[in-house]
Design an enzyme around this catalytic site. Structure first.
Site, PDB file in Angstrom:
ATOM      1  N   ASP A 173      -2.918  -8.441  11.488  1.00 19.12           N
ATOM      2  CA  ASP A 173      -4.251  -8.841  11.039  1.00 19.12           C
ATOM      3  C   ASP A 173      -4.833 -10.002  11.835  1.00 19.12           C
ATOM      4  O   ASP A 173      -6.030 -10.278  11.743  1.00 19.12           O
ATOM      5  CB  ASP A 173      -4.198  -9.207   9.554  1.00 19.12           C
ATOM      6  CG  ASP A 173      -3.814  -8.024   8.707  1.00 19.12           C
ATOM      7  OD1 ASP A 173      -4.345  -6.939   8.946  1.00 19.12           O
ATOM      8  OD2 ASP A 173      -2.963  -8.175   7.811  1.00 19.12           O
ATOM      9  N   ARG A 232      -3.980   3.553   7.268  1.00 13.92           N
ATOM     10  CA  ARG A 232      -2.810   3.601   6.385  1.00 13.92           C
ATOM     11  C   ARG A 232      -2.725   4.928   5.628  1.00 13.92           C
ATOM     12  O   ARG A 232      -1.633   5.410   5.311  1.00 13.92           O
ATOM     13  CB  ARG A 232      -2.860   2.394   5.433  1.00 13.92           C
ATOM     14  CG  ARG A 232      -1.723   2.262   4.423  1.00 13.92           C
ATOM     15  CD  ARG A 232      -0.328   2.307   5.060  1.00 13.92           C
ATOM     16  NE  ARG A 232      -0.109   1.448   6.194  1.00 13.92           N
ATOM     17  CZ  ARG A 232       0.386   0.216   6.161  1.00 13.92           C
ATOM     18  NH1 ARG A 232       0.725  -0.316   5.027  1.00 13.92           N
ATOM     19  NH2 ARG A 232       0.581  -0.473   7.280  1.00 13.92           N
ATOM     20  N   SER A 239       0.833  -1.215   0.000  1.00 13.55           N
ATOM     21  CA  SER A 239       0.000   0.000   0.000  1.00 13.55           C
ATOM     22  C   SER A 239       0.867   1.265   0.000  1.00 13.55           C
ATOM     23  O   SER A 239       0.675   2.147  -0.837  1.00 13.55           O
ATOM     24  CB  SER A 239      -0.972  -0.002   1.183  1.00 13.55           C
ATOM     25  OG  SER A 239      -0.313  -0.296   2.385  1.00 13.55           O
ATOM     26  N   ARG A 284       2.175  -4.609  16.741  1.00  6.77           N
ATOM     27  CA  ARG A 284       0.800  -4.154  16.508  1.00  6.77           C
ATOM     28  C   ARG A 284      -0.186  -5.241  16.951  1.00  6.77           C
ATOM     29  O   ARG A 284      -1.270  -4.959  17.433  1.00  6.77           O
ATOM     30  CB  ARG A 284       0.588  -3.831  15.016  1.00  6.77           C
ATOM     31  CG  ARG A 284       1.515  -2.743  14.509  1.00  6.77           C
ATOM     32  CD  ARG A 284       1.416  -2.567  13.004  1.00  6.77           C
ATOM     33  NE  ARG A 284       1.782  -3.771  12.265  1.00  6.77           N
ATOM     34  CZ  ARG A 284       1.686  -3.907  10.947  1.00  6.77           C
ATOM     35  NH1 ARG A 284       1.234  -2.906  10.207  1.00  6.77           N
ATOM     36  NH2 ARG A 284       2.056  -5.019  10.353  1.00  6.77           N
ATOM     37  N   HIS A 317      -2.262  -8.834   1.799  1.00 10.47           N
ATOM     38  CA  HIS A 317      -1.954  -7.581   2.502  1.00 10.47           C
ATOM     39  C   HIS A 317      -3.136  -7.284   3.425  1.00 10.47           C
ATOM     40  O   HIS A 317      -3.454  -8.090   4.302  1.00 10.47           O
ATOM     41  CB  HIS A 317      -1.687  -6.496   1.457  1.00 10.47           C
ATOM     42  CG  HIS A 317      -1.073  -5.227   1.963  1.00 10.47           C
ATOM     43  ND1 HIS A 317      -0.462  -5.115   3.192  1.00 10.47           N
ATOM     44  CD2 HIS A 317      -0.972  -3.988   1.384  1.00 10.47           C
ATOM     45  CE1 HIS A 317      -0.032  -3.871   3.342  1.00 10.47           C
ATOM     46  NE2 HIS A 317      -0.329  -3.159   2.268  1.00 10.47           N
ATOM     47  N   HIS A 365       5.199 -12.686   7.786  1.00  8.30           N
ATOM     48  CA  HIS A 365       5.426 -11.306   7.345  1.00  8.30           C
ATOM     49  C   HIS A 365       6.642 -11.261   6.435  1.00  8.30           C
ATOM     50  O   HIS A 365       7.580 -12.041   6.603  1.00  8.30           O
ATOM     51  CB  HIS A 365       5.657 -10.376   8.544  1.00  8.30           C
ATOM     52  CG  HIS A 365       5.422  -8.943   8.198  1.00  8.30           C
ATOM     53  ND1 HIS A 365       6.396  -8.144   7.666  1.00  8.30           N
ATOM     54  CD2 HIS A 365       4.308  -8.183   8.257  1.00  8.30           C
ATOM     55  CE1 HIS A 365       5.894  -6.945   7.436  1.00  8.30           C
ATOM     56  NE2 HIS A 365       4.620  -6.943   7.783  1.00  8.30           N
ATOM     57  N   ARG A 380      11.603   4.703 -11.286  1.00  9.04           N
ATOM     58  CA  ARG A 380      11.745   3.962 -12.544  1.00  9.04           C
ATOM     59  C   ARG A 380      12.876   2.940 -12.422  1.00  9.04           C
ATOM     60  O   ARG A 380      13.981   3.153 -12.909  1.00  9.04           O
ATOM     61  CB  ARG A 380      12.024   4.968 -13.666  1.00  9.04           C
ATOM     62  CG  ARG A 380      12.083   4.485 -15.128  1.00  9.04           C
ATOM     63  CD  ARG A 380      11.290   3.264 -15.379  1.00  9.04           C
ATOM     64  NE  ARG A 380      11.165   2.976 -16.794  1.00  9.04           N
ATOM     65  CZ  ARG A 380      11.510   1.795 -17.309  1.00  9.04           C
ATOM     66  NH1 ARG A 380      12.025   0.848 -16.554  1.00  9.04           N
ATOM     67  NH2 ARG A 380      11.323   1.562 -18.601  1.00  9.04           N
TER      68      ARG A 380
END
Ligand code: HAX
Length: 445
Positions: A372, A398, A240, A326, A270, A317, A418
């Site tokens: 999560d 987020r 994200s 978290r 995710h 992860h 790039r």
């Protein structure tokens, strides 16, 4: 000009010479080597991004501006009857690196309050979605639709000086963040409450107003603040955050970037993992007829998932190599408020058995739970049982980190991103599998 904007301007002016010196004087210093398994393997571990908003240590977890999450929760100002700090204080910290005082946070609460009203067409965009659409798709489109409001896009068209890009980005960022609880709670009302919207209360802070619009009593305001704070940032390589940075590098506005990052967050590897966890747990519950399984039975469920060729959601992860702090923050909250909740008992049991099974299985580099594995259960406990909605909550959080990063990206004039691709033939030739007459465009040593 707001106190935050003044503080930010001073920080930006201090910071710019550091970035310039690194580029001008040390630009040729080698930082990392790239291996074939990193090129094919999703660029894991390649040190090729820069952000000062947060840093993820594999063994310690996330630090926001140098502070652990526990420190963030201790240091940021809280409301009178709250266990959890104001979300607005976190934005101040992420943007400036300074812990704000109560006045600075209150100013920001006022600022958000002034900017929170949605244009009518945002409701119409949400209303236009066909039934059974996923709330993340609706969330993304509602954000995208507001691109027409972008100051940055207007100023760019008018020819703003590059050194001032960050200023309209700041205005857009605050405008967008202030509106996210309104958008998300309307999507919730539309999908799950027959469109019965609860109008926002301008006297409440970000988390408090969200709880109010979700029609949830205390301590859902603290649950929301906690959720938004812990999900705000995880350095810049995750899907994200990286998506927002990449899209922003072409000078797309905040709305385009945030909508894009929401789309990345919506994937099951995710942000969607939080709803997958709940789905997985409820399948177990159904099979157990509501009884709490024994450790041996839970172990068997985990093995069945792995043998079926599926991932155990909420575990593992790409960077972390220990239990996600978290997760621990939410676990501590749950141990205080949710001990009797039947689903929390399942989560607790899963926490005890899944790492052992994943270790024995031998594939996952990190067998420990991530954020999560716990977040959906807390939402469920407080009555948000529509788990398709959980990733929207993640998306609100987020966005705070994403906006802070985008403002700094423009402040430091980071260029268009790039990286260079190779073909499989080229890789094979480089490792000596086959010799082909191909020229590889390599930089000079
Ligand atoms: N269950 C089963 N297998 C797992 C696993 C898990 N929880 N975690 C990793 N593995 C497997 C991988 O699928 C991979 O298998 P293959 O070699 O067959 O492809 C192998 O172990 C090595 O993977 P890894 O290097 O340890 O992990 P990755 O960096 O490739 O992937 C993921 C990291 C988070 C995607 C992974 O651990 C996973 O799929 N976890 C379950 C889904 C999940 O919880 N996602 C949320 C992560 C946190 C987050 O970003 N939230 O937004």
């Amino acid at each position: 000009m707001s106190d935050l904007k003044l503080a930010l301007r001073a920080k930006i002016n201090e910071w710019r010479p550091r970035t310039k010196a690194l580029l001008d004087e040390y630009g040729e210093v080698v930082v990392d080597k790239v291996k074939v398994n990193q090129i094919i393997g999703g660029m894991r571990g390649i040190k090729c991004l820069v952000t000062d908003i947060s840093y993820l240590d594999p063994n310690e977890g996330i630090r926001y501006r140098g502070y652990t999450l526990n420190e963030v929760f201790q240091l940021l100002p809280k409301g009178k009857n709250s266990e959890i700090p104001y979300v607005e204080g976190l934005l101040y910290l992420l943007l400036t690196g300074d812990v704000p005082n109560a006045t600075q946070v209150n100013d920001l609460i006022d600022e958000f309050s002034k900017r929170r009203i949605l244009p009518r067409y945002v409701y119409e965009v949400i209303d236009a979605w066909p039934c059974c659409s996923h709330p993340m798709a609706m969330f993304s489109s509602a954000i995208l639709a507001m691109s027409r409001e972008s100051f940055f896009a207007k100023k760019y068209k008018a020819g703003i000086n590059k050194s001032e890009y960050w200023d309209p980005m700041f205005e857009d960022g605050l405008n967008l963040l202030a509106k996210l609880p309104e958008i998300a709670s309307y999507i919730y009302a539309k999908l799950y409450r027959d469109g019965k919207r609860i109008v926002g209360n301008p006297d409440l802070d970000f988390g408090g107003n969200f709880a109010h619009m979700m029609n949830k009593p205390k301590p859902y305001d603290d649950v929301s603040r906690m959720h938004f704070i812990i999900h705000a940032d995880h350095e810049s390589g995750n899907v994200s955050a990286h998506t927002a940075h990449l899209v922003g590098s072409s000078l797309s506005d905040v709305y385009l970037c945030t909508s894009a990052m929401i789309n990345g967050l919506a994937g099951p590897l995710h942000g969607l993992a939080n709803q997958e966890v709940l789905r997985w747990l409820q399948e177990v519950m159904d099979k157990m007829g509501g009884e709490v399984p024994t450790e041996a039975e839970m172990r068997q469920f985990v093995w069945d998932t792995l043998r079926g060729g599926h991932v155990v959601p909420g575990f593992g992860h790409a960077v972390l190599r220990k239990t996600d702090p978290r997760y621990m923050i939410q676990r501590e909250f749950s141990l205080k408020h949710l001990t009797e909740d039947p689903i929390f008992k399942y989560v607790d049991l899963l926490y005890k058995v899944a790492p052992g099974v994943l270790k024995e299985h031998g594939k996952a580099k990190n067998p420990w739970p991530n954020v999560d594995a716990q977040s959906g259960v807390i939402q469920w406990h407080y009555g948000v049982t529509e788990y398709d909605f959980y990733t929207v909550l993640f998306g609100i959080g987020r966005s705070i980190g994403v906006v802070a990063n985008l403002i700094w990206d423009r402040a430091l004039n980071y260029p268009l991103e790039r990286p260079k691709s190779l073909t499989t033939d080229m890789l094979e030739e480089m490792v000596g599998i086959k010799q082909q007459n191909l020229t590889i465009d390599m930089p000079d040593e």
